[in-house]
Scaffold this active site. Structure first.
Site, mmCIF file in Angstrom:
data_model
loop_
_atom_site.group_PDB
_atom_site.id
_atom_site.type_symbol
_atom_site.label_atom_id
_atom_site.label_comp_id
_atom_site.label_asym_id
_atom_site.label_seq_id
_atom_site.Cartn_x
_atom_site.Cartn_y
_atom_site.Cartn_z
ATOM 1 N N ALA A 36 -3.972 7.829 -4.940
ATOM 2 C CA ALA A 36 -2.383 7.592 -5.188
ATOM 3 C C ALA A 36 -2.481 5.838 -5.478
ATOM 4 O O ALA A 36 -2.833 4.954 -4.639
ATOM 5 C CB ALA A 36 -1.791 7.337 -3.815
ATOM 6 N N GLY A 51 0.798 -1.362 0.075
ATOM 7 C CA GLY A 51 -0.029 0.009 -0.056
ATOM 8 C C GLY A 51 0.612 1.046 -0.028
ATOM 9 O O GLY A 51 2.164 1.025 -0.303
ATOM 10 N N ASN A 52 0.275 2.560 0.346
ATOM 11 C CA ASN A 52 1.037 3.610 0.159
ATOM 12 C C ASN A 52 0.313 4.430 1.349
ATOM 13 O O ASN A 52 -0.728 4.107 1.901
ATOM 14 C CB ASN A 52 1.170 4.364 -1.038
ATOM 15 N N ARG A 53 0.842 5.413 1.725
ATOM 16 C CA ARG A 53 0.415 6.700 2.691
ATOM 17 C C ARG A 53 -0.626 7.358 2.424
ATOM 18 O O ARG A 53 -0.857 8.264 3.213
ATOM 19 C CB ARG A 53 1.656 7.414 3.005
ATOM 20 N N SER A 54 -1.386 7.284 1.261
ATOM 21 C CA SER A 54 -2.308 8.326 1.152
ATOM 22 C C SER A 54 -3.685 7.991 2.013
ATOM 23 O O SER A 54 -4.071 6.871 2.038
ATOM 24 C CB SER A 54 -2.792 8.344 -0.396
#
Ligand code: CTP
Ligand code: CA
Length: 225
Positions: A100, A33-36
């Protein structure tokens, strides 16, 4: 105050907003995943609805509540986000891609939990489709607004995305600046237009940035009709 000033200027317009980050499963318990957080996209969806637009928010996993008066479609992977966007694309006027999107996904999703048997683990990743690029190829009357999250060479990379993806506007943010980026309520962005014009905004709340982006979209919509 802002929404009283702008009234119902987007009434009759259909807008897709994508928000938050997509997740790609590795096995039944893990993902990439990512930090969005989704804050910028949710602010845009809310502000567009306040201006009278018919909004579909297509969101990756986010802890934010569904904004009122908006159709919300929750998705997980990039493939699911792509399906959801393409299903409505032909009937909308504007797409704002604040999500994102995970650029890669595991080539294989393990059916069972991966055990920590080995000292090293390599996960083979394959590239995801670029949703916004596809929309740029396919667009007719639609306005396409992209985001560009960068850590360096902000304007150069953002301009490249504008051209390559056939966009009408790019909202670029340097995610390394304090006061910009992930999971905070403020943002510092530059808005890049097709004619090369750049609006450099100061640190503002994401709600304020959303209003300014919608002002620009309104101007573009008015020009194109
Ligand atoms: N985007 C998309 N589909 C992808 C990747 C990105 O639709 N598979 C969209 C994002 O929602 C955003 C824009 O493209 O509006 C730019 O995303 P960004 O991650 O900044 O750029 P990329 O084109 O993915 O390039 P890179 O990550 O290498 O900078
Ligand atoms: Ca990317």
């Amino acid at each position: 105050i802002a929404h009283m000033r702008v009234g119902q200027q987007l009434s009759g317009k259909r807008i897709i907003v994508t928000a938050a980050g997509t997740r790609e499963p590795i096995d039944p318990v893990r993902y990439i995943g990512n930090r969005s957080s989704g804050k910028m996209g949710y602010a845009l969806a809310r502000a567009a609805a306040m201006r009278g637009a018919q909004v579909t928010l297509i969101s990756g996993p986010s802890s934010l509540p569904n904004p009122p008066g908006i159709i919300v479609k929750r998705v997980e992977t990039t493939a699911e986000m792509r399906e959801a966007v393409l299903a409505e694309f032909d009937t909308v006027d504007v797409v704002i891609k604040a999500a994102a999107v995970a650029d890669y996904r595991p080539a294989l999703i393990a059916g069972q939990k991966i055990k920590k048997d080995d000292d090293n683990l390599t996960i083979n990743l394959v590239k995801n489709p670029d949703i916004l690029y596809e929309l740029g190829q396919r667009k007719k009357h639609q306005l396409l607004i992209g985001f560009a999250a960068e850590t360096n060479e902000l304007l150069a990379y953002a301009r490249e995305k504008l051209t390559k993806k056939n966009l009408d506007m790019v909202v670029a943010n340097d995610v390394t600046l304090p006061g910009a980026g992930f999971n905070i309520d403020t943002n510092i962005v530059k808005i890049i237009h097709k004619d090369g014009q750049v609006d450099e905004l100061p640190e503002l709340t994401k709600a304020q940035v959303a209003e300014i982006i919608l002002d620009k979209i309104y101007t573009l919509l008015t020009k194109s009709t």
